[in-house]
Structures are given as structure tokens and as C-alpha cells.
Scaffold this active site. Sequence first.
Site: not given
Lengths: 263, 389
Positions: B122, B125-126, B156, B239, B242, B339, B363-364
Site C-alpha cells: 500500500f 507516504t511521500e 513503501i 481502520d 491498525r 543488562g 501506519e499513522g
Amino acid sequence: MHVVVCIKQVPDAKNVRIDPETCTLVRQGVESIVNPHDWYAVEAALRFRDEYGGKVTALTMGPPQAEEALRETLALGVDEAVLLSDRAFAGADTWATSLTLARAIEKLGPVDLIICGKQAIDGDTAQVGPGLAAHLDRPYTTYARRLELLNEGQLRAERVTDLGYEVVQMELPAVVTVVREIGDPRMPGLKHKMKAKKKEIPVLGAAELDLNPEEVGLQGSYTQVVKVFSPPPRCDREMINGEVEEQAEKLLKLLQEAKVPGL
Amino acid sequence: MDYFLTEEQEMIKEIAAKIATEKVRPVRAELDEMEEFPWDLMKIMAQSDLFGVYLPEEYGGLGGGVLENCLAIEELGRACIGVATTYAASGLGAYPILLHGSEEQKQKYLPVIASGEKLAAFAVTESGAGSDAGGIQTTAQRQGDFYLLNGTKQWITNGGEAEIYTVVAITDRAKGARGASAFIVEKGDSGFSFGKKEKKMGICTSATRELLFNDCKIPADRLVSREGMGFIVTMKTFDVSRPGIGALAVGLSQGALDIAVEYARKRVQFGKPIISFQAVQHMLADMATETEAARALVYATAKYIDSGAKDISKFSAMSKLFPTDVAMRVTTNAVQVLGGYGYMRDYPVEKMMRDAKILQIYEGTNQIQRNIIGQELNKEYGRIKETFF
């Protein structure tokens, strides 16, 4: 091609105990698993079917709960499964086991190839595969790492040896036992697993196989476990340390002291 | 805890867990180090039918929903969220087609995604459009029976490896948010190529790459839904996807907790296993409690979405926000429990902590999730007439 793969349900080796009285494995409360070597046999059978067509039938002899082992193979894509279960089968050695399996295979209709794991992790005998071939009077090979179908019903197999590998060729139907080099067992598939849950698994007993009670189980066995013990520890050992030359000198001295002939 | 899953859901968990333990765990460090795409593992998952768990049976899936998807993702994520992200990202690419695609598009693309024969991705984003999807510059211009795409998508997931891409581009800039549209682009379409592969802090096995559209010509029937629906398609997709990010976080937290507890029981300092010290016990107790709370939220949200509910945005945002913040804390504390050993690459928690960070970003971002939750609260309470004072 009809490929039969023989599997065995064994106690999970991580948790086994031996009954000191009877010298047999204590199975109560120990989780059962499919003999790890048999997964390679299942994989070999599935690859053979995927390559040359036909079907795979998984076969096991065991108590009723061995059905679970068969369902696990169905989840990998095995087509059919048959359980050989009868009180009379209990206590079988490799002779009686391979005889029982051989009679069942004869009842399964035409079979082209029978594949077994190289050995079971509980008994470790590696005898059932060759025993099957003897009872069926068919050719066999062991420790195969590659199987190839040639024309006219000939099987070519590569078998692993200590020094490398041998190529053997035989006429089908035949029996082979396979080693891990045959290929990593595949993961179960969801669709197969869902089908496996509902699949009907026929259960055959001595009567269905036309076997007399004297031929199967403990009665039909030539071997009996008399005693199980850990091998006695070997005699004293001494580690020789130091540089290589130093070690060689010490070793020579020790051998001379022990009066080894020729030194 | 027993979540009273169905027999089929238990099977999905079992198979995903088996793959995670036997196939993913032994190679995760090497995949991370070599930044190598996990094709072998994707093939195993395909053979095990995992890619179809959330898709309807008529498209070759197993007929499950968001919960089934989450169960598979969680178990895979318990071993490696780089691998699990690769798996989940294919679902993210499929959801726009499942939710808004035409029957022809579903018939053409979903079965090959369900079988795992092809991976999907999907692309929203740019470089100038992250949290603000309004900044998208990629354009799609209608020319007769075709669209011409121009622009560059950035970061992507599955870029270059996937065959099927759902891409959001601007069809009418004058319409603002209603000027974006979603398209299906196939690897091999003319004018479509891939830019640089990113070097990341974590999830290094996952491919993150630029998509370059240079007069990329696609048939007009690749438009998903109608022109102007791009943002709606994107929001509806997120929706349902997520909770999957929440599931990645739950799996990762559980994986880190498993190691932290096992280590704390074995590691002896001051003559005792360190789990006997309250300072360590309390850390582990918080880690376990938060992980279980996150799991419960993810499962409840997934079930709510699968019930066909419409008001899912707020819960979906919560199911991403909380588990991912938990995963950051849990993995950080797992490193603390181990540790100096935890900081070394010889132990898996170092990678887990690096991997966790992306969950709060992609994803936001979690800030955007809080915006969504806040705005939904404002709307919800605006509708209520009674007073609580």
C-alpha cells in the site's frame, strides 16, 4: 503413483524413563510425538507425489491414540491414513511389526513405493523398513537422500554411506528408508489441517489383515527384551596434554610401559 | 489467558507459532544483519495458507477477518516483527481492494494474494506527505481509457518485492481532500520502477523502498472505487489494518517478555537468580500486565470490527496506540533486565528494542492516533445531551 509412508508414534525422547522391572519404556504421562526421522519419510513421499502425481497414504501400527500422529501427517497434505490397531499387536518386535505392516500394504491395493524413516528413536533398530521389503518380497534400499522415478517403473536412489553416496536402481514396487538430506519437512497447511480434523481414518485389526494372533504382537515376536542396562564404562583413560612432539613422546612411553608388541 | 478462540482460530495460532519457532527464530538475527528480504519464509507461509486467513472463501481465502489476521501476525511477531511486517504489509495492500474494489478487481487480485503467490503493498507516504496525507504530490491524469501516474512514493513496505500495489494519487488538486484517488499498479507496468532501498534502525529484513512513477500508464479500470475516494479508501483501510500493528506489538512484547523472564530465572547475581529481586520482579510484572492488556484490547477491537460495526476508528486507533507504546517500554525493559548482555547483538532483545520503535511511527504515528481518538471523543460527546456533572 501410490506412495505409502510408514510412521511410528514414539515417546518424546526428552522425557523417557525405563521401568527397571520390565525393562520397557514407561509411556504413561510421557507425551507422544511422531518419530522425528519419519517426518523426512513423509516429506519424501509428498515430494514424490508432487513430482510424479498420485497419492500418499500414511500407515502406522499402534494404540488408538496413534491416530493423532496420522492426523499430523494429514495436516501436511498426506491424502489418506490407515491405523493398524489391535490388542493382539501389543509387544511386537520388528519382525511382527513389519509383517503386520506388510499385510496391511497388500490390502491397500496397488502400491508403487513404500517409504520409511531410517529408524525410530525409541528402538533405534532400523529393521522395520528392510523387514517390510522381506515380507513383501520386494527390492529395497536404505538411507536414501534422493529418489527419482525413471521410465518403466524403475526407481533410482542415492543412498548415503560413510564414504559418500551410492546410486542404486531398482524395480517398483520397492521399499526405501530415507535420511534427513532428503529435504526439510514442510510446515502444516491450514486447509490441510482443517480437513485433517474431520478425515475418517480406518482402523484395521488382526482379523481384517487375515493374521492369526500367534503371528502378531508379543506372540509373533522372535525377540524379547530380557534386560536393559547401560554399557559398563570403558577402562581408565588418561588425557595427554602438551605440544604435539611432547604428546607423541608421552604416548610412546606409555605404550612401551604397557608392553605393546613391537615397541 | 484463554480468549475462547474458535477451533479454526486456534489452528491459525498453532501453525503461525510453529513457523515462528521453527523457521523464523533461527534466522532472524541473520536476516536482520544481512538486511535480506525473507522470501524463503514468505514461501513457507504461503504453503501453510497463512496469506488467506482474513480473506473471504470466494477469493481463495479461509473466510476469517481482522481477528484471524491479528492472530497470525502476533505469533509471527513473537519471533521477528521484520518478518511479520512483511506478511502484514501484503494484507495492507489487499484491504483497499477487498473493501472498495470492484468485483472484477477482487477476482483478479485477491486469489493470488490469498495464496501468497504474489505480495501486495500500500503506497500513500511521500517525502512531503507523512502524517499530512494532504501533501501528496503524485498525480494521476485520465487520458482516454488510461491513467498516467507521475511522482514518487517513499518508504513503501514490500516495495520492489510486491507485485501488486495500491497507490494513492491526486486526480484533481482543486478538490483538496476529495481530489485523491486510489489505483492498482502492477510490477512491470510501463513507467513504474523502484528507487533506493532504505537502511533502517530496525525491521531490517523488511523491504522499504521508493516507488517511481514516470508517465506510468495503467488501464482506467485499475481505479479503486471512484475518483475522489482516495482518502476515504485510505482511512477505511487503516481502520481495519491498525489492529494488525497492535498485534505486531503484542507479539513483540510477548517475545521480549519470554526472553526476559527466562533470563531472570537463570542469571545469578549476589548468589541468587535475579528474578528473586523485587526490582526485577516488578519490572517483569509490569511488562506482563501491559502485554496482556494490549492483547485484550487488540482482540476486542478485532472482534468488534469483524462484527460489522461502523464506529471503529476510535477503537482501531487505540488498538494501535496502546500496544505499540507498550512494546517500546517492554522491549526497553527487556534489554534492562538482561543488562550488558541485552545490549549485545548476541542476544535477541537488542534487535527487539530497535524493531519496536517503528511501531510507534508507521501506519499513522502515535500522535496521529491520539488525534483520531481525541477528535472522535469530541464528536461522540457532542452528540450526547445529558450532563455528567
